[in-house]
Design a protein around this motif. Structure first.
Motif, PDB file in Angstrom:
ATOM      1  N   LYS A  98      -2.203 -84.712  42.548  1.00 36.39           N
ATOM      2  CA  LYS A  98      -2.548 -86.029  42.026  1.00 36.39           C
ATOM      3  C   LYS A  98      -2.970 -85.934  40.565  1.00 36.39           C
ATOM      4  O   LYS A  98      -3.604 -84.964  40.159  1.00 36.39           O
ATOM      5  N   HIS A  99      -2.618 -86.976  39.814  1.00 30.61           N
ATOM      6  CA  HIS A  99      -3.099 -87.182  38.440  1.00 30.61           C
ATOM      7  C   HIS A  99      -3.825 -88.518  38.409  1.00 30.61           C
ATOM      8  O   HIS A  99      -3.469 -89.426  39.148  1.00 30.61           O
ATOM      9  N   HIS A 100      -4.774 -88.630  37.517  1.00 29.45           N
ATOM     10  CA  HIS A 100      -5.400 -89.927  37.298  1.00 29.45           C
ATOM     11  C   HIS A 100      -5.587 -90.106  35.797  1.00 29.45           C
ATOM     12  O   HIS A 100      -6.265 -89.304  35.156  1.00 29.45           O
ATOM     13  N   VAL A 101      -4.963 -91.127  35.244  1.00 36.34           N
ATOM     14  CA  VAL A 101      -5.073 -91.430  33.817  1.00 36.34           C
ATOM     15  C   VAL A 101      -5.371 -92.913  33.680  1.00 36.34           C
ATOM     16  O   VAL A 101      -4.693 -93.742  34.282  1.00 36.34           O
ATOM     17  N   LYS A 102      -6.397 -93.238  32.882  1.00 38.74           N
ATOM     18  CA  LYS A 102      -6.676 -94.644  32.588  1.00 38.74           C
ATOM     19  C   LYS A 102      -5.999 -94.991  31.274  1.00 38.74           C
ATOM     20  O   LYS A 102      -6.084 -94.224  30.314  1.00 38.74           O
ATOM     21  N   PRO A 103      -5.321 -96.135  31.199  1.00 35.59           N
ATOM     22  CA  PRO A 103      -4.684 -96.528  29.939  1.00 35.59           C
ATOM     23  C   PRO A 103      -5.689 -96.532  28.786  1.00 35.59           C
ATOM     24  O   PRO A 103      -6.798 -97.032  28.933  1.00 35.59           O
ATOM     25  N   GLY A 104      -5.307 -95.933  27.670  1.00 35.89           N
ATOM     26  CA  GLY A 104      -6.167 -95.898  26.491  1.00 35.89           C
ATOM     27  C   GLY A 104      -7.226 -94.817  26.520  1.00 35.89           C
ATOM     28  O   GLY A 104      -7.958 -94.627  25.550  1.00 35.89           O
ATOM     29  N   ASP A 105      -7.327 -94.075  27.641  1.00 37.75           N
ATOM     30  CA  ASP A 105      -8.311 -92.994  27.743  1.00 37.75           C
ATOM     31  C   ASP A 105      -7.609 -91.680  27.417  1.00 37.75           C
ATOM     32  O   ASP A 105      -6.601 -91.347  28.030  1.00 37.75           O
ATOM     33  N   PRO A 106      -8.112 -90.918  26.428  1.00 40.07           N
ATOM     34  CA  PRO A 106      -7.453 -89.655  26.073  1.00 40.07           C
ATOM     35  C   PRO A 106      -7.646 -88.571  27.145  1.00 40.07           C
ATOM     36  O   PRO A 106      -7.009 -87.534  27.110  1.00 40.07           O
ATOM     37  N   GLU A 107      -8.551 -88.833  28.106  1.00 35.53           N
ATOM     38  CA  GLU A 107      -8.799 -87.846  29.148  1.00 35.53           C
ATOM     39  C   GLU A 107      -7.980 -88.166  30.391  1.00 35.53           C
ATOM     40  O   GLU A 107      -7.574 -89.304  30.621  1.00 35.53           O
ATOM     41  N   MET A 108      -7.747 -87.123  31.179  1.00 36.32           N
ATOM     42  CA  MET A 108      -7.057 -87.304  32.448  1.00 36.32           C
ATOM     43  C   MET A 108      -7.722 -86.418  33.489  1.00 36.32           C
ATOM     44  O   MET A 108      -8.457 -85.491  33.154  1.00 36.32           O
ATOM     45  N   SER A 109      -7.443 -86.708  34.757  1.00 35.92           N
ATOM     46  CA  SER A 109      -7.920 -85.889  35.864  1.00 35.92           C
ATOM     47  C   SER A 109      -6.724 -85.300  36.589  1.00 35.92           C
ATOM     48  O   SER A 109      -5.707 -85.981  36.775  1.00 35.92           O
ATOM     49  N   VAL A 110      -6.847 -84.047  36.988  1.00 35.17           N
ATOM     50  CA  VAL A 110      -5.814 -83.360  37.760  1.00 35.17           C
ATOM     51  C   VAL A 110      -6.466 -82.857  39.039  1.00 35.17           C
ATOM     52  O   VAL A 110      -7.564 -82.286  38.998  1.00 35.17           O
ATOM     53  N   PHE A 111      -5.785 -83.079  40.167  1.00 34.51           N
ATOM     54  CA  PHE A 111      -6.306 -82.659  41.468  1.00 34.51           C
ATOM     55  C   PHE A 111      -5.348 -81.645  42.076  1.00 34.51           C
ATOM     56  O   PHE A 111      -4.135 -81.857  42.102  1.00 34.51           O
ATOM     57  N   VAL A 112      -5.917 -80.529  42.576  1.00 30.04           N
ATOM     58  CA  VAL A 112      -5.131 -79.446  43.158  1.00 30.04           C
ATOM     59  C   VAL A 112      -5.723 -79.101  44.516  1.00 30.04           C
ATOM     60  O   VAL A 112      -6.949 -79.094  44.680  1.00 30.04           O
ATOM     61  N   SER A 113      -4.846 -78.822  45.485  1.00 32.65           N
ATOM     62  CA  SER A 113      -5.297 -78.333  46.786  1.00 32.65           C
ATOM     63  C   SER A 113      -4.854 -76.888  46.960  1.00 32.65           C
ATOM     64  O   SER A 113      -3.680 -76.571  46.783  1.00 32.65           O
ATOM     65  N   PHE A 114      -5.819 -76.049  47.299  1.00 31.15           N
ATOM     66  CA  PHE A 114      -5.541 -74.643  47.613  1.00 31.15           C
ATOM     67  C   PHE A 114      -5.753 -74.486  49.112  1.00 31.15           C
ATOM     68  O   PHE A 114      -6.811 -74.039  49.559  1.00 31.15           O
ATOM     69  N   GLY A 115      -4.789 -74.938  49.902  1.00 26.23           N
ATOM     70  CA  GLY A 115      -4.910 -74.856  51.353  1.00 26.23           C
ATOM     71  C   GLY A 115      -6.135 -75.578  51.880  1.00 26.23           C
ATOM     72  O   GLY A 115      -6.760 -75.125  52.827  1.00 26.23           O
TER      73      GLY A 115
END
Length: 144
Positions: A98-115
């Protein structure tokens, strides 16, 4: 020289299990990186890799463990090739879901599952944009 890591930075742990401990052998750590100002939330098997608040560790993310850069199949390689896993203490293999980006926000979130052990990485999109959804990655850690 092969570009080894998608991301590499030093992190300082500022909290562990802030919402309480959910599982006996797993802790959720909160850490901040030194160079890229990334916020990390990560589930770690603390039975085999114990961590404490204020511990500093090096974290790297790679798409292959082979030092020659050849892609691997995500299976344990017994060939004897030099591996980045040899240089670290704790390694997990997972998938960006999953990614999460808000319009106009230079930051983003990345979600990873390791089992089932989860990672949430938040920071500047320029530092995280190589972590595409469905990318299979290795997370490598070593205490500093």
């Amino acid at each position: 020289l092969v570009m080894a890591f998608i991301l590499e930075d030093l992190f300082d742990i500022n909290d562990i299990d802030q919402d309480g401990k959910k599982f006996d052998n797993v802790s959720r750590i909160e850490a901040k990186s030194q160079t890229c100002a990334l916020q990390l939330t990560l589930d770690v098997n603390t039975e085999i890799y114990p961590l404490r608040v204020n511990d500093r560790f090096s974290l790297a993310i790679a798409t292959t463990l082979r030092k020659d850069g050849v892609p691997d199949e995500g299976c344990f390689d017994q060939s004897g090739f030099e591996s980045y896993a040899d240089d670290f203490e704790y390694v997990m293999y997972g998938k960006v879901f999953k990614h999460h980006v808000k319009p106009g926000d230079p930051e983003m979130s990345v979600f990873v599952s390791f089992g089932g052990l989860l990672m949430h990485l938040r920071g500047d999109e320029a530092d995280l944009n190589k972590l595409d959804i469905d990318t299979r990655i290795y997370l490598l850690m070593k205490k500093s």
